[in-house]
Design a protein around this motif. Sequence first.
Motif, PDB file in Angstrom:
ATOM      1  N   TYR A  48       0.829  -1.202   0.000  1.00  0.00           N
ATOM      2  CA  TYR A  48       0.000   0.000   0.000  1.00  0.00           C
ATOM      3  C   TYR A  48       0.869   1.260   0.000  1.00  0.00           C
TER       4      TYR A  48
ATOM      5  N   GLU B 119       0.687   4.150  -2.634  1.00  0.00           N
ATOM      6  CA  GLU B 119       0.394   5.529  -2.243  1.00  0.00           C
ATOM      7  C   GLU B 119       1.446   6.485  -2.791  1.00  0.00           C
TER       8      GLU B 119
ATOM      9  N   ASN C 262      -6.021  10.052  -1.637  1.00  0.00           N
ATOM     10  CA  ASN C 262      -5.510   9.066  -2.586  1.00  0.00           C
ATOM     11  C   ASN C 262      -6.575   8.655  -3.596  1.00  0.00           C
TER      12      ASN C 262
ATOM     13  N   ILE D 128      -7.712   1.254  -0.664  1.00  0.00           N
ATOM     14  CA  ILE D 128      -7.592   2.455   0.164  1.00  0.00           C
ATOM     15  C   ILE D 128      -8.594   2.409   1.315  1.00  0.00           C
TER      16      ILE D 128
END
Length: 274
Positions: free
Chosen positions: A182, A186, A212, A237
Amino acid sequence: MTPLKISVLSSTFLVIISAITSLIGLDRPLFSLNENQIFYLYSTSAQVLAGIYGLTLTGFIFFRNELSREEFEDDTLTVAVESLKERYFNMLLFVTALSIFTLIMSNLVISSESSDQTTFNTIIMNTAQSAFFINLLIIAYFIFDVIAPKRIEKESRVIQQRVDPIPEAEDKGSLENFLTNYNQLEYILQKYGQAYQSELEGERRSRRRISNVRLAEFILRAERIDQGLFGEIKSLISLRNSIIHGAEPVVSKHMVELSERILQELASALHVKI
Protein backbone atom coordinates in the motif's frame (compact mmCIF):
# COMPACT_ATOMS: atom_id res chain seq x y z
CA MET A 1 -28.48 -2.47 12.54
CA THR A 2 -28.87 -1.05 9.03
CA PRO A 3 -31.45 1.66 8.23
CA LEU A 4 -33.32 -0.82 6.02
CA LYS A 5 -33.69 -3.32 8.88
CA ILE A 6 -34.81 -0.55 11.21
CA SER A 7 -37.42 0.59 8.69
CA VAL A 8 -38.76 -2.93 8.12
CA LEU A 9 -38.90 -3.80 11.83
CA SER A 10 -40.51 -0.49 12.76
CA SER A 11 -43.13 -0.79 10.02
CA THR A 12 -43.88 -4.37 11.09
CA PHE A 13 -44.26 -3.37 14.75
CA LEU A 14 -46.48 -0.46 13.73
CA VAL A 15 -48.83 -2.75 11.81
CA ILE A 16 -48.93 -5.32 14.63
CA ILE A 17 -49.45 -2.81 17.44
CA SER A 18 -52.06 -0.89 15.43
CA ALA A 19 -53.97 -4.11 14.70
CA ILE A 20 -53.87 -5.28 18.33
CA THR A 21 -54.89 -1.93 19.84
CA SER A 22 -57.64 -1.50 17.23
CA LEU A 23 -59.08 -4.93 18.00
CA ILE A 24 -58.99 -4.17 21.71
CA GLY A 25 -60.59 -0.77 21.09
CA LEU A 26 -63.40 -2.29 19.04
CA ASP A 27 -64.07 -5.17 21.45
CA ARG A 28 -63.21 -4.01 24.96
CA PRO A 29 -61.78 -0.47 25.01
CA LEU A 30 -59.55 0.32 27.96
CA PHE A 31 -60.25 4.07 27.73
CA SER A 32 -63.29 5.99 26.62
CA LEU A 33 -62.51 9.55 25.50
CA ASN A 34 -64.96 12.37 24.91
CA GLU A 35 -64.68 14.82 22.03
CA ASN A 36 -62.62 17.44 23.91
CA GLN A 37 -60.17 14.84 25.19
CA ILE A 38 -59.65 13.48 21.67
CA PHE A 39 -59.06 16.96 20.23
CA TYR A 40 -56.60 17.81 23.00
CA LEU A 41 -54.73 14.48 22.90
CA TYR A 42 -54.16 14.31 19.16
CA SER A 43 -53.46 18.01 18.63
CA THR A 44 -50.92 17.91 21.47
CA SER A 45 -49.34 14.74 20.11
CA ALA A 46 -48.95 16.37 16.69
CA GLN A 47 -47.36 19.49 18.21
CA VAL A 48 -44.97 17.49 20.41
CA LEU A 49 -43.90 15.30 17.48
CA ALA A 50 -43.36 18.31 15.22
CA GLY A 51 -41.21 19.98 17.90
CA ILE A 52 -39.12 16.87 18.53
CA TYR A 53 -38.64 16.34 14.79
CA GLY A 54 -37.47 19.94 14.36
CA LEU A 55 -34.91 19.57 17.16
CA THR A 56 -33.76 16.24 15.72
CA LEU A 57 -33.27 17.77 12.28
CA THR A 58 -31.29 20.67 13.77
CA GLY A 59 -29.07 18.27 15.68
CA PHE A 60 -28.55 16.14 12.56
CA ILE A 61 -27.37 19.17 10.58
CA PHE A 62 -24.94 20.07 13.38
CA PHE A 63 -23.42 16.58 13.56
CA ARG A 64 -23.27 16.30 9.78
CA ASN A 65 -21.22 19.50 9.69
CA GLU A 66 -19.01 18.08 12.44
CA LEU A 67 -18.40 14.96 10.37
CA SER A 68 -17.55 17.13 7.36
CA ARG A 69 -15.03 19.04 9.46
CA GLU A 70 -13.37 15.81 10.59
CA GLU A 71 -13.25 14.63 6.96
CA PHE A 72 -11.70 17.93 5.87
CA GLU A 73 -8.98 17.66 8.52
CA ASP A 74 -8.16 14.01 7.76
CA ASP A 75 -8.80 12.68 4.23
CA THR A 76 -8.33 9.08 5.43
CA LEU A 77 -11.73 9.43 7.13
CA THR A 78 -13.51 10.07 3.84
CA VAL A 79 -14.94 6.58 3.31
CA ALA A 80 -16.07 6.15 6.93
CA VAL A 81 -17.58 9.65 7.09
CA GLU A 82 -19.41 9.29 3.79
CA SER A 83 -20.76 5.93 4.93
CA LEU A 84 -22.00 7.48 8.19
CA LYS A 85 -23.59 10.38 6.33
CA GLU A 86 -25.44 7.97 4.07
CA ARG A 87 -26.61 5.92 7.07
CA TYR A 88 -27.86 8.97 8.98
CA PHE A 89 -29.55 10.40 5.89
CA ASN A 90 -31.42 7.15 5.19
CA MET A 91 -32.55 6.96 8.81
CA LEU A 92 -33.68 10.59 8.69
CA LEU A 93 -35.71 9.84 5.56
CA PHE A 94 -37.56 7.10 7.42
CA VAL A 95 -38.08 9.30 10.49
CA THR A 96 -39.46 12.04 8.21
CA ALA A 97 -41.83 9.66 6.43
CA LEU A 98 -43.06 8.19 9.71
CA SER A 99 -43.52 11.66 11.22
CA ILE A 100 -45.55 12.81 8.22
CA PHE A 101 -47.69 9.66 8.45
CA THR A 102 -48.29 10.24 12.17
CA LEU A 103 -49.25 13.89 11.66
CA ILE A 104 -51.64 12.96 8.86
CA MET A 105 -53.28 10.30 11.02
CA SER A 106 -53.62 12.74 13.93
CA ASN A 107 -55.25 15.33 11.67
CA LEU A 108 -57.51 12.64 10.26
CA VAL A 109 -58.64 11.69 13.77
CA ILE A 110 -59.51 15.29 14.59
CA SER A 111 -61.30 15.79 11.26
CA SER A 112 -63.39 12.62 11.47
CA GLU A 113 -64.31 12.83 15.16
CA SER A 114 -67.76 14.28 14.44
CA SER A 115 -68.63 11.51 11.96
CA ASP A 116 -70.78 8.51 12.87
CA GLN A 117 -68.25 5.94 11.63
CA THR A 118 -67.19 4.70 15.06
CA THR A 119 -65.33 1.65 13.75
CA PHE A 120 -63.24 3.77 11.37
CA ASN A 121 -62.60 6.36 14.07
CA THR A 122 -61.44 3.72 16.53
CA ILE A 123 -59.02 2.21 14.00
CA ILE A 124 -57.40 5.51 13.00
CA MET A 125 -57.22 6.68 16.63
CA ASN A 126 -55.30 3.58 17.67
CA THR A 127 -53.17 3.66 14.53
CA ALA A 128 -52.25 7.31 15.13
CA GLN A 129 -51.21 6.71 18.74
CA SER A 130 -49.28 3.56 17.78
CA ALA A 131 -47.45 5.54 15.10
CA PHE A 132 -46.72 8.30 17.65
CA PHE A 133 -45.23 5.77 20.08
CA ILE A 134 -43.11 4.03 17.41
CA ASN A 135 -42.01 7.39 16.07
CA LEU A 136 -40.68 8.50 19.45
CA LEU A 137 -38.71 5.25 19.80
CA ILE A 138 -37.17 5.61 16.33
CA ILE A 139 -36.23 9.24 16.93
CA ALA A 140 -34.61 8.26 20.25
CA TYR A 141 -32.68 5.46 18.52
CA PHE A 142 -31.60 7.86 15.77
CA ILE A 143 -30.35 10.44 18.27
CA PHE A 144 -28.33 7.92 20.27
CA ASP A 145 -26.95 6.42 17.06
CA VAL A 146 -25.73 9.84 15.88
CA ILE A 147 -24.10 10.80 19.20
CA ALA A 148 -22.70 7.34 19.93
CA PRO A 149 -19.03 7.40 20.99
CA LYS A 150 -16.43 5.87 18.68
CA ARG A 151 -18.79 5.98 15.73
CA ILE A 152 -15.83 6.27 13.30
CA GLU A 153 -14.22 3.14 14.75
CA LYS A 154 -17.47 1.18 14.54
CA GLU A 155 -18.06 2.25 10.95
CA SER A 156 -14.46 1.36 10.09
CA ARG A 157 -15.08 -2.19 11.27
CA VAL A 158 -18.22 -2.35 9.13
CA ILE A 159 -16.25 -1.16 6.09
CA GLN A 160 -13.52 -3.71 6.78
CA GLN A 161 -16.06 -6.53 6.90
CA ARG A 162 -17.57 -5.33 3.64
CA VAL A 163 -14.26 -4.96 1.79
CA ASP A 164 -12.29 -7.85 3.27
CA PRO A 165 -14.34 -10.39 5.25
CA ILE A 166 -12.13 -13.07 6.84
CA PRO A 167 -14.27 -16.13 7.64
CA GLU A 168 -11.46 -18.32 8.95
CA ALA A 169 -8.39 -17.65 11.08
CA GLU A 170 -6.10 -19.57 8.72
CA ASP A 171 -7.09 -17.21 5.89
CA LYS A 172 -5.19 -14.33 7.48
CA GLY A 173 -2.38 -12.80 5.45
CA SER A 174 0.64 -10.70 6.31
CA LEU A 175 -0.38 -7.22 7.42
CA GLU A 176 3.23 -6.08 6.96
CA ASN A 177 3.26 -7.13 3.30
CA PHE A 178 -0.11 -5.50 2.74
CA LEU A 179 1.05 -2.17 4.21
CA THR A 180 4.32 -2.34 2.26
CA ASN A 181 2.39 -2.77 -0.98
CA TYR A 182 0.00 0.00 0.00
CA ASN A 183 2.78 2.45 0.86
CA GLN A 184 4.38 1.88 -2.54
CA LEU A 185 1.02 2.35 -4.23
CA GLU A 186 0.39 5.53 -2.24
CA TYR A 187 3.77 6.92 -3.30
CA ILE A 188 2.91 6.31 -6.96
CA LEU A 189 -0.51 7.92 -6.55
CA GLN A 190 0.95 10.99 -4.84
CA LYS A 191 3.66 11.44 -7.45
CA TYR A 192 1.75 10.77 -10.66
CA GLY A 193 -1.73 11.73 -9.50
CA GLN A 194 -0.65 15.29 -8.81
CA ALA A 195 1.10 15.42 -12.18
CA TYR A 196 -2.08 14.42 -13.99
CA GLN A 197 -4.04 16.86 -11.85
CA SER A 198 -1.85 19.66 -13.23
CA GLU A 199 -2.55 18.49 -16.78
CA LEU A 200 -6.31 18.24 -16.22
CA GLU A 201 -6.88 21.32 -14.07
CA GLY A 202 -3.99 23.58 -15.06
CA GLU A 203 -2.26 25.56 -12.33
CA ARG A 204 -5.26 25.64 -10.02
CA ARG A 205 -4.29 23.84 -6.80
CA SER A 206 -6.02 23.33 -3.50
CA ARG A 207 -4.19 23.95 -0.24
CA ARG A 208 -5.85 20.89 1.18
CA ARG A 209 -4.02 17.59 0.86
CA ILE A 210 -5.61 15.62 -1.96
CA SER A 211 -6.90 12.19 -0.98
CA ASN A 212 -5.51 9.07 -2.59
CA VAL A 213 -8.91 8.24 -4.08
CA ARG A 214 -9.01 11.67 -5.73
CA LEU A 215 -5.50 11.18 -7.10
CA ALA A 216 -6.50 7.80 -8.51
CA GLU A 217 -9.44 9.60 -10.11
CA PHE A 218 -7.08 11.98 -11.89
CA ILE A 219 -5.14 9.03 -13.28
CA LEU A 220 -8.42 7.43 -14.40
CA ARG A 221 -9.53 10.63 -16.12
CA ALA A 222 -6.17 10.75 -17.88
CA GLU A 223 -7.07 7.27 -19.22
CA ARG A 224 -3.96 5.61 -17.82
CA ILE A 225 -6.01 3.05 -15.85
CA ASP A 226 -9.43 1.52 -16.47
CA GLN A 227 -12.53 1.61 -14.28
CA GLY A 228 -11.91 -1.90 -12.94
CA LEU A 229 -8.44 -1.08 -11.61
CA PHE A 230 -9.73 2.20 -10.19
CA GLY A 231 -12.42 0.32 -8.23
CA GLU A 232 -9.85 -2.12 -6.85
CA ILE A 233 -7.60 0.79 -5.79
CA LYS A 234 -10.55 2.40 -3.98
CA SER A 235 -11.25 -0.86 -2.12
CA LEU A 236 -7.61 -1.13 -1.12
CA ILE A 237 -7.59 2.46 0.16
CA SER A 238 -10.86 1.87 2.07
CA LEU A 239 -9.45 -1.21 3.79
CA ARG A 240 -6.21 0.47 4.82
CA ASN A 241 -8.02 3.55 6.14
CA SER A 242 -10.49 1.41 8.08
CA ILE A 243 -7.60 -0.43 9.74
CA ILE A 244 -5.89 2.75 10.92
CA HIS A 245 -9.18 4.11 12.27
CA GLY A 246 -10.24 1.29 14.52
CA ALA A 247 -10.85 -1.86 12.50
CA GLU A 248 -9.05 -5.10 13.36
CA PRO A 249 -5.42 -4.99 12.14
CA VAL A 250 -5.83 -8.10 10.02
CA VAL A 251 -6.08 -8.76 6.31
CA SER A 252 -6.84 -11.87 4.30
CA LYS A 253 -4.35 -13.65 2.08
CA HIS A 254 -6.52 -12.72 -0.86
CA MET A 255 -6.24 -9.01 -0.07
CA VAL A 256 -2.46 -9.23 0.33
CA GLU A 257 -2.19 -10.92 -3.06
CA LEU A 258 -4.63 -8.42 -4.53
CA SER A 259 -2.63 -5.47 -3.19
CA GLU A 260 0.50 -6.83 -4.86
CA ARG A 261 -1.32 -7.34 -8.16
CA ILE A 262 -2.86 -3.85 -8.04
CA LEU A 263 0.54 -2.33 -7.33
CA GLN A 264 2.08 -4.13 -10.30
CA GLU A 265 -0.77 -3.18 -12.64
CA LEU A 266 -0.63 0.48 -11.59
CA ALA A 267 3.15 0.58 -11.95
CA SER A 268 2.90 -1.06 -15.36
CA ALA A 269 0.21 1.38 -16.52
CA LEU A 270 2.35 4.37 -15.48
CA HIS A 271 5.66 2.76 -16.56
CA VAL A 272 7.09 2.85 -13.06
CA LYS A 273 9.74 0.44 -11.78
CA ILE A 274 9.10 -1.05 -8.35
